[in-house]
Design a protein around this motif. Structure first.
Motif, PDB file in Angstrom:
ATOM      1  N   ALA A 169       6.975  24.905   0.249  1.00 21.94           N
ATOM      2  CA  ALA A 169       6.842  25.237  -1.285  1.00 21.94           C
ATOM      3  C   ALA A 169       5.829  26.449  -1.562  1.00 21.94           C
ATOM      4  CB  ALA A 169       6.916  24.092  -2.149  1.00 21.94           C
ATOM      5  N   ALA A 170       4.612  25.940  -0.955  1.00 18.15           N
ATOM      6  CA  ALA A 170       3.565  26.651  -1.200  1.00 18.15           C
ATOM      7  C   ALA A 170       3.731  28.314  -0.499  1.00 18.15           C
ATOM      8  CB  ALA A 170       2.145  26.264  -0.269  1.00 18.15           C
ATOM      9  N   LEU A 171       4.381  28.371   0.831  1.00 15.58           N
ATOM     10  CA  LEU A 171       4.847  29.393   1.344  1.00 15.58           C
ATOM     11  C   LEU A 171       5.618  30.328   0.404  1.00 15.58           C
ATOM     12  CD1 LEU A 171       4.158  30.671   4.458  1.00 15.58           C
ATOM     13  CD2 LEU A 171       6.622  30.042   4.820  1.00 15.58           C
ATOM     14  N   PRO A 175       6.217  36.458  -1.993  1.00 22.12           N
ATOM     15  CA  PRO A 175       7.066  37.002  -1.086  1.00 22.12           C
ATOM     16  C   PRO A 175       6.496  37.211   0.321  1.00 22.12           C
ATOM     17  CG  PRO A 175       7.049  38.301  -2.996  1.00 22.12           C
ATOM     18  CD  PRO A 175       6.133  37.245  -2.986  1.00 22.12           C
ATOM     19  N   ALA A 176       5.278  37.390   0.699  1.00 19.97           N
ATOM     20  CA  ALA A 176       4.893  37.732   1.945  1.00 19.97           C
ATOM     21  C   ALA A 176       3.559  36.897   1.811  1.00 19.97           C
ATOM     22  CB  ALA A 176       4.957  38.963   2.168  1.00 19.97           C
ATOM     23  N   GLY A 177       2.798  37.166   3.177  1.00 15.74           N
ATOM     24  CA  GLY A 177       1.238  37.129   3.298  1.00 15.74           C
ATOM     25  C   GLY A 177       1.002  35.691   3.670  1.00 15.74           C
ATOM     26  N   GLY A 178       1.560  34.936   3.900  1.00 20.73           N
ATOM     27  CA  GLY A 178       1.291  33.122   4.196  1.00 20.73           C
ATOM     28  C   GLY A 178       1.512  32.962   5.677  1.00 20.73           C
ATOM     29  N   LEU A 179       0.821  31.882   6.074  1.00 18.39           N
ATOM     30  CA  LEU A 179       1.033  31.460   7.443  1.00 18.39           C
ATOM     31  C   LEU A 179       1.282  29.838   7.223  1.00 18.39           C
ATOM     32  CD1 LEU A 179       0.781  31.517  10.621  1.00 18.39           C
ATOM     33  CD2 LEU A 179      -1.481  30.946  10.329  1.00 18.39           C
ATOM     34  N   LEU A 180       2.453  29.268   7.749  1.00 15.67           N
ATOM     35  CA  LEU A 180       2.596  27.897   7.835  1.00 15.67           C
ATOM     36  C   LEU A 180       2.885  27.566   9.405  1.00 15.67           C
ATOM     37  CD1 LEU A 180       3.471  25.237   6.161  1.00 15.67           C
ATOM     38  CD2 LEU A 180       5.955  26.262   6.426  1.00 15.67           C
ATOM     39  N   ARG A 181       2.300  26.409   9.703  1.00 16.01           N
ATOM     40  CA  ARG A 181       2.548  25.826  10.953  1.00 16.01           C
ATOM     41  C   ARG A 181       3.485  24.626  10.764  1.00 16.01           C
ATOM     42  NH1 ARG A 181      -2.737  26.278  14.716  1.00 16.01           N
ATOM     43  NH2 ARG A 181      -3.834  27.466  13.170  1.00 16.01           N
TER      44      ARG A 181
END
Length: 225
Positions: A169-171, A175-181
């Motif tokens: 949800a945070a990701l 539209p862009a710029g995040g990192l999720l493992r």
């Protein structure tokens, strides 16, 4: 489904993932990861893209056209998965930033665009072509593998500083710029290298490959020594 219920942010924006690789050959680990990525992020489509000339890897064992054909066979009619040939149709090395730029133009500035990659590839991200540009175009989702645990190299830690989020949800709030493992449920540790070795030695690859892919490889004599 929980992921689908978390779509409050950017509700109407398309959710598109790019899952690249050599797919040399495509195996059940690739395909199951794509299905589980689709579910976990509430995606509309996962574009599985064979690389024509991977800049940081050796030449694949079979032709790009053969790898694409096997990928299409493996996907079959699986909902939400697409065999995307665009990197095979472009001249020069297969730079992910160029592919993401094409997808961004195609789906628009508000699309939630994701590039998914495995942990082994993630550890070399700082060595990629224009790695900062990747984050200006898309989010990155790192799919953990059971056999890959390592500290982050210094340049990589600097590249991702301040970008990591904890939930889909945070990701998807931007539209862009995040990192999720992301740890996927099945986490199938199938190695294409081992599949090729078994094929070269004439050993069984049953239950490592989709049945249609196995049949095509064996009938065409692919990956033999």
């Amino acid at each position: 489904m929980k992921a689908a219920s978390e779509r409050a942010a950017g509700e109407s924006a398309p959710r598109i993932a790019m899952l690249g690789g050599t797919f040399d050959p495509v195996h059940l680990g690739h395909l199951r990861s794509a299905v589980e990525l689709h579910e976990a992020l509430g995606l509309d489509r996962v574009h599985m893209m064979p690389a024509a000339r991977p800049p940081l890897r050796g030449e694949p064992r079979i032709t790009p056209e053969e790898r694409l054909s096997l990928l299409r066979l493996g996907i079959g009619d699986t909902p939400g998965l697409i065999a995307d040939p665009r990197e095979l149709e472009r001249e020069g090395p297969s730079y992910s930033a160029d592919t993401l730029a094409e997808l961004r133009r195609e789906f628009g500035p508000e699309a939630r665009l994701v590039m998914a990659l495995g942990h082994d590839a993630f550890l070399r991200l700082a060595d990629w072509h224009a790695p900062e540009r990747l984050f200006s175009l898309a989010h990155l989702v790192v799919v953990d593998r059971p056999d890959h645990e390592a500290d982050l190299p210094g340049p990589l830690a600097e590249l991702i500083d301040g970008r990591e989020v904890e939930t889909p949800a945070a990701l998807m709030a931007s539209p862009a710029g995040g990192l999720l493992r992301l740890r996927l449920p099945s986490r199938m540790a199938i190695s294409a290298t081992e599949v090729r070795r078994r094929l070269a030695e004439g050993r069984s690859v049953r239950y490592l490959l989709p049945e249609a892919v196995e049949e095509r490889i064996l009938s065409a004599g692919l990956y033999r020594r």
